[in-house]
Design a protein around this motif. Structure first.
Motif, PDB file in Angstrom:
ATOM      1  N   LEU A  92       2.781 -27.911  -0.870  1.00 26.55           N
ATOM      2  CA  LEU A  92       2.539 -26.544  -0.401  1.00 26.55           C
ATOM      3  C   LEU A  92       1.098 -26.135  -0.691  1.00 26.55           C
ATOM      4  O   LEU A  92       0.403 -25.584   0.171  1.00 26.55           O
ATOM      5  CB  LEU A  92       3.511 -25.572  -1.081  1.00 26.55           C
ATOM      6  CG  LEU A  92       3.243 -24.074  -0.865  1.00 26.55           C
ATOM      7  CD1 LEU A  92       3.232 -23.707   0.607  1.00 26.55           C
ATOM      8  CD2 LEU A  92       4.262 -23.218  -1.625  1.00 26.55           C
TER       9      LEU A  92
ATOM     10  N   ASP B 201      -1.742 -25.115   2.063  1.00 30.43           N
ATOM     11  CA  ASP B 201      -2.269 -23.756   1.907  1.00 30.43           C
ATOM     12  C   ASP B 201      -3.789 -23.789   1.711  1.00 30.43           C
ATOM     13  O   ASP B 201      -4.532 -23.070   2.384  1.00 30.43           O
ATOM     14  CB  ASP B 201      -1.571 -23.091   0.715  1.00 30.43           C
ATOM     15  CG  ASP B 201      -1.993 -21.641   0.523  1.00 30.43           C
ATOM     16  OD1 ASP B 201      -1.845 -20.854   1.474  1.00 30.43           O
ATOM     17  OD2 ASP B 201      -2.474 -21.308  -0.578  1.00 30.43           O
TER      18      ASP B 201
ATOM     19  N   ALA C 149       3.505 -23.064   6.151  1.00 30.38           N
ATOM     20  CA  ALA C 149       2.461 -22.951   5.124  1.00 30.38           C
ATOM     21  C   ALA C 149       1.100 -22.695   5.763  1.00 30.38           C
ATOM     22  O   ALA C 149       0.327 -21.840   5.308  1.00 30.38           O
ATOM     23  CB  ALA C 149       2.427 -24.219   4.276  1.00 30.38           C
TER      24      ALA C 149
END
Length: 454
Positions: free
Chosen positions: A117, A121, A296
């Protein structure tokens, strides 16, 4: 007692140091020193690894790569040596990195869903879906079918070079005739009489990284109509009859969106991924992971629009005062912030479920929720792109300059709202999944009560 006690909460609550520029809502809240049950020192170190690469190697080059509609070939090896390229395939593929004695080490304590993640991101901070997909839009969806279902010989040949950034792989499912409706694809692969190779004919469209790919993980029809007649083949770019042409699209320019034509391509039988006519299952196996990565990216892209707007509003002056001093601008920023923050919280929640469920459970239980969250994230991205463009005014209408990221994001919303399952298909899937699970629950209750009466 008259008050709540927190002593019964056994989950770790790790308060992290502040990190980043601290523009209001410019980063997720754990960057702002909030406590979180999800992140450890390993995640903090990994975040610094990715941010350093993005700030040094990506941010200064985004505009050039986008305008060139191509990525320099040496960036993939650089991403490998920086220690993050292998992290975008849904696991840390230690086995296939072993050939290189200098292979990057996984994060301390092992690689988990929150490391990935953070990867998506932080990459998406660059404000270019085209550059993010240029780096990882092929390998993240093209390599997993090989890693999970390919033969040992295929994995030995393909995995290492792709993970090291020496070769590029992409996924080719969508056709001019079928996108979200995967079961209707038409490209055919017919086994010759001797059973030694397939002859592949058909077209694929909107294929990310296709124009600079060495390998193509291709969905083909080997059997009858519908999803039961689909197989997956590994195609190599130097096989005669593979023709790639870069498409001129609205956005994600650097990612090499490609129209591929296969004309009587001879594909050795050993290039079959898994079993014949079981390809639909293999496609579905990675769909949740692909959609989650899109969530994401879209959520951070929305956040980029918010952060850029906040920075601009604090310096731009109109009617004798800064934009931020106009109540209507503050309202726009608040509307963006509430949606981005809520969506990111839901994303962390789904990521936690991914961390605690095995792959089979994830496929059975998270499909609907991931689909809904994809719709949520792309609608929020669309809203934020529009509002940011209004805040920037004419500056958002120019490629490059102050409004560069906002202008680009505005063009790239559709690249998130349609691929990976369009918003409409995702919303419908979520309700159908919910109904299926509820119907199964009622059947169990009914069977249980019938058993109790006997």
């Amino acid at each position: 007692h008259g008050h709540y006690s927190l002593t019964h909460l056994l989950m770790p609550t790790n308060q992290s140091e502040e990190f980043g520029a601290l523009v209001p809502w410019g980063d997720p809240n754990w960057y702002r020193g909030y406590s979180s049950p999800y992140y450890t020192d390993s995640h903090i170190q990994w975040r610094a690894r990715i941010r350093s690469f993005v700030d040094t190697h990506i941010m200064p080059n985004c505009h050039t790569w986008d305008e060139n509609k191509a990525m320099p070939s040496d960036v993939y090896v650089a991403a490998y040596k920086a220690g993050w390229l292998p992290g975008c395939v849904g696991m840390w593929p230690t086995k296939y990195l072993a050939e290189d004695p200098n292979a990057p080490k996984p994060p301390a304590g092992g690689f988990d869903a929150f490391h990935e993640l953070i990867l998506w991101d932080e990459l998406s901070r660059c404000g270019s879906g085209g550059v993010v997909w240029g780096f990882a839009g092929g390998i993240s969806i093209g390599l997993p079918p090989v890693l999970h279902f390919g033969s040992e010989a295929m994995k030995a040949k393909v995995a290492g070079p792709c993970l090291r950034g020496e070769k590029i792989i992409c996924l080719a499912i969508t056709e001019p005739y079928a996108g979200s409706d995967v079961g209707s694809l038409r490209a055919t692969a017919k086994l010759n009489a001797e059973g030694t190779h397939y002859v592949l004919n058909g077209e694929k469209k909107w294929i990310t990284n296709g124009v600079f790919a060495d390998y193509f993980t291709v969905a083909v029809r080997t059997g009858g109509p519908g999803m039961g007649g689909i197989s997956m083949l590994l195609i190599e770019k130097d096989m005669p009859g593979v023709i790639c042409k870069q498409m001129q699209c609205m956005g994600v320019w650097a990612s090499g969106t490609t129209y591929i034509t296969f004309e009587d391509v001879k594909v050795p039988k050993k290039n079959l991924i898994g079993r014949e006519n079981e390809g639909f299952k293999y496609i579905m196996y990675n769909f949740n992971h692909e959609r989650w990565s899109i969530v994401a990216q879209a959520t951070r892209s929305a956040r980029v629009c918010l952060e850029e707007s906040m920075r601009y509003a604090m310096k731009r002056r109109t009617f004798g005062k800064k934009l931020i001093e106009h109540p209507v601008i503050r309202w726009k920023l608040a509307e963006m912030a509430r949606q981005v923050e809520a969506t990111h919280a839901a994303l962390e929640h789904i990521t936690y479920q991914m961390s605690t469920m095995n792959k089979m459970e994830q496929m059975q239980r998270l499909g609907g929720d991931t689909a809904l969250l994809k719709v949520q994230s792309t609608k929020v991205f669309e809203y934020c792109a529009r509002e940011a463009a209004q805040i920037f005014g004419g500056a958002s209408y120019v490629r490059g300059g102050q409004g560069e990221k906002v202008e680009r994001c505005y063009r790239e919303v559709r690249a998130y709202a349609i691929p990976g399952g369009s918003e409409e298909v995702m919303a419908d899937l979520a309700v159908r999944e919910g109904m299926k699970n509820y119907t199964n629950h009622l059947k169990k209750l009914s069977a249980g009560s019938a058993g109790a009466k006997m």
